[in-house]
Enzyme design. Structure first.
Site, PDB file in Angstrom:
ATOM      1  N   SER A 151       0.859  -0.772  -0.139  1.00 33.43           N
ATOM      2  CA  SER A 151       0.451   0.047  -0.427  1.00 33.43           C
ATOM      3  C   SER A 151       0.632   1.504   0.279  1.00 33.43           C
ATOM      4  O   SER A 151       1.758   1.400   0.718  1.00 33.43           O
ATOM      5  CB  SER A 151      -1.073   0.318   0.999  1.00 33.43           C
ATOM      6  OG  SER A 151      -1.451   1.004   1.534  1.00 33.43           O
ATOM      7  N   TYR A 178      -0.804  -0.065  10.738  1.00 33.62           N
ATOM      8  CA  TYR A 178      -1.272  -0.875   9.276  1.00 33.62           C
ATOM      9  C   TYR A 178      -0.190  -0.735   8.498  1.00 33.62           C
ATOM     10  O   TYR A 178      -0.132  -1.096   7.855  1.00 33.62           O
ATOM     11  CB  TYR A 178      -2.578   0.176   8.937  1.00 33.62           C
ATOM     12  CG  TYR A 178      -2.777  -0.451   7.300  1.00 33.62           C
ATOM     13  CD1 TYR A 178      -2.995  -1.760   6.845  1.00 33.62           C
ATOM     14  CD2 TYR A 178      -3.092   0.329   6.344  1.00 33.62           C
ATOM     15  CE1 TYR A 178      -4.128  -2.243   6.050  1.00 33.62           C
ATOM     16  CE2 TYR A 178      -2.733  -0.078   5.233  1.00 33.62           C
ATOM     17  CZ  TYR A 178      -3.623  -0.900   4.854  1.00 33.62           C
ATOM     18  OH  TYR A 178      -3.297  -1.678   3.653  1.00 33.62           O
TER      19      TYR A 178
END
Ligand SMILES: NC(=O)c1ccc[n+]([C@@H]2O[C@H](COP(=O)([O-])OP(=O)(O)OC[C@H]3O[C@@H](n4cnc5c(N)ncnc54)[C@H](OP(=O)(O)O)[C@@H]3O)[C@@H](O)[C@H]2O)c1
Length: 309
Positions: A151, A178
Site C-alpha cells: 500500500s 497498518y
C-alpha cells in the site's frame, strides 16, 4: 507491452494454477481472480469464509462460464488454519503464482488466538507462513511467483515492526500498525526474493499496490462489516472518491503475469499513485532496508515456526 500496462497484456494463462487470498466479492482479490480466470488460469479462491468464497465463484462464473475455480479455506489470522489450508492445497499440485492479497486495515486493538496483533497477523505473519508452506509447490511449477499486495500507506511507517509481536509496547496506533504491516509486505518481498535467488529456487517475489480503490477495506476495518447502517455509508463514500476495485486489481495482475524481475513493485501511474494503469513504482528507503528485512524475517520464522527457503 504497450506504454501503459493493461489487462489485455495478460498472456494466456491456460494450464497455470494461481492462488488468490481474500477473494470476497467487491474486493481486489475478486477482480484479480476474475481476470485470471478470464485468461484461462485455474484459480484457487482462498478465503476464510466458505460461503463468501462460494459467492465469489458464482459471480466469476456469471462472467466466465468456463472458469476453472477451486475453493480453499484459510484464515490468515490463525496459524493453525493456515497450516490446514496449506495441507489441503497439496491437491492442486504445482502452483504458478500465490497472490497474498487478503488483508485488514485500521482495526481496533485485538490479539489473535496465536497472541499476535490482528493487522500484523493477517497482513504479514499468516502470509509468511502460507508462502513458506506452499513454496515446494511454487518451485515445482518451474517458474513460480509470490505477489504481495502492499500500500502507499507503507510510507507512513516510521519504523519497521521489529519488536516482540506477542506484546504491545506503549499505546496502540491502529493506522501506524497498518502502515507497518504494509511496510512488512515490501520488506518480506525483498528478503524472500534475495533468499530464493541465493538458494537457487525457480521462484520470484514481487509486490503491487492498488492506490486508492473502492473496496470494502475501510468499512470492514472500522465496523467489521461492509453492509448495514454506517458501514454502507462509509463503503459508498469510499467508492465515490476512489478508482474501481476492478482497476485497483491491475497492479496485482501486472505483478502476477508481466515479464518482470524479482522484487519489482507495481502501482498506479496517476498522480500520487492513487489511480490509473499500473507501472513500476518506488518505495521508501525503509522498505529497502536489508537489515530490517533480515530481522523481520528472523522474527517471522520464530513466530510462525517455519524456516525457508
Ligand atoms: N482498497 C484499497 O484502496 C487498498 C489500498 C492499499 C492496499 N490495499 C490492500 O489490498 C488488499 C485487499 O484489500 P481490499 O481493498 O480488496 O479489501 P476488502 O474488500 O476488505 O477485501 C479484503 C479481503 O481479505 C480477506 N480477509 C480479511 N481478513 C482475513 C483473514 N484473517 N483470513 C483470510 N482472509 C481475510 C477478506 O475476507 P472477508 O470478506 O471474510 O472479510 C476479503 O476477502 C489488502 O491487503 C489491502 O491492505 C487496498
Amino acid at each position: 507491452m504497450t506504454a501503459h500496462w493493461t489487462v489485455s497484456d495478460i498472456p494466456d494463462q491456460t494450464g497455470r494454477t494461481i492462488v488468490v487470498t481474500g477473494p470476497t466479492i467487491g474486493g481486489l482479490g475478486h477482480h484479480t481472480a476474475l481476470e485470471l480466470a478470464r485468461k484461462g488460469a485455474r484459480v484457487v479462491l482462498a478465503g476464510r469464509n466458505p460461503a463468501k468464497a462460494e459467492a465469489a465463484t458464482e459471480a466469476i462464473r456469471d462472467e466466465v462460464p468456463k472458469a476453472e475455480l477451486e475453493l480453499l479455506t484459510v484464515d490468515l489470522a490463525d496459524l493453525d488454519s493456515v497450516r490446514h489450508g496449506a495441507a489441503a492445497a497439496a491437491r492442486y499440485g504445482p502452483i504458478d503464482v500465490l497472490v497474498n492479497n487478503a488483508g485488514v486495515m485500521g482495526t481496533s486493538y485485538q490479539r489473535t488466538s496465536d497472541g499476535l496483533e490482528l493487522q500484523m497477523a493477517t497482513n504479514h505473519f499468516g502470509p509468511f507462513l502460507l508462502t513458506g508452506l506452499l513454496l515446494p509447490q511454487l518451485a515445482a511449477s518451474g517458474d513460480g511467483r509470490v505477489v504481495a499486495v502492499s500500500s502507499p500507506m507503507h510510507r507512513t511507517a516510521r519504523s519497521a515492526p521489529l519488536g516482540d509481536p506477542t506484546r504491545q509496547e506503549g499505546r496502540y496506533w491502529k493506522w501506524h500498525v497498518y502502515g507497518q504491516s504494509k511496510l512488512a509486505n515490501l520488506l518480506f518481498t525483498g528478503e524472500l526474493d534475495r533468499r530464493l535467488r541465493a538458494a537457487g529456487y525457480p521462484v520470484k517475489a514481487l509486490a503491487a499496490h492498488p492506490g486508492f480503490s473502492g473496496t470494502h477495506l475501510a468499512a470492514n476495518g472500522q465496523y467489521g462489516r461492509a453492509q448495514g447502517g454506517i458501514a454502507s455509508i462509509l463503503d459508498a463514500a469510499v467508492k465515490a472518491v476512489s478508482q474501481s476495485a476492478a482497476a485497483g486489481a491491475w497492479p496485482t495482475l501486472m505483478a502476477a503475469t508481466a515479464d518482470l524481475p524479482g522484487d519489482s513493485y507495481c502501482g498506479p501511474s496517476g498522480r500520487g499513485e492513487m489511480a490509473g494503469p499500473p507501472h513500476l513504482v518506488g518505495r521508501t528507503r525503509l522498505a529497502r532496508d536489508r537489515d530490517a528485512a533480515r530481522r523481520l524475517w528472523e522474527i517471522s520464522e520464530r513466530t510462525t515456526g517455519i524456516s525457508y527457503p
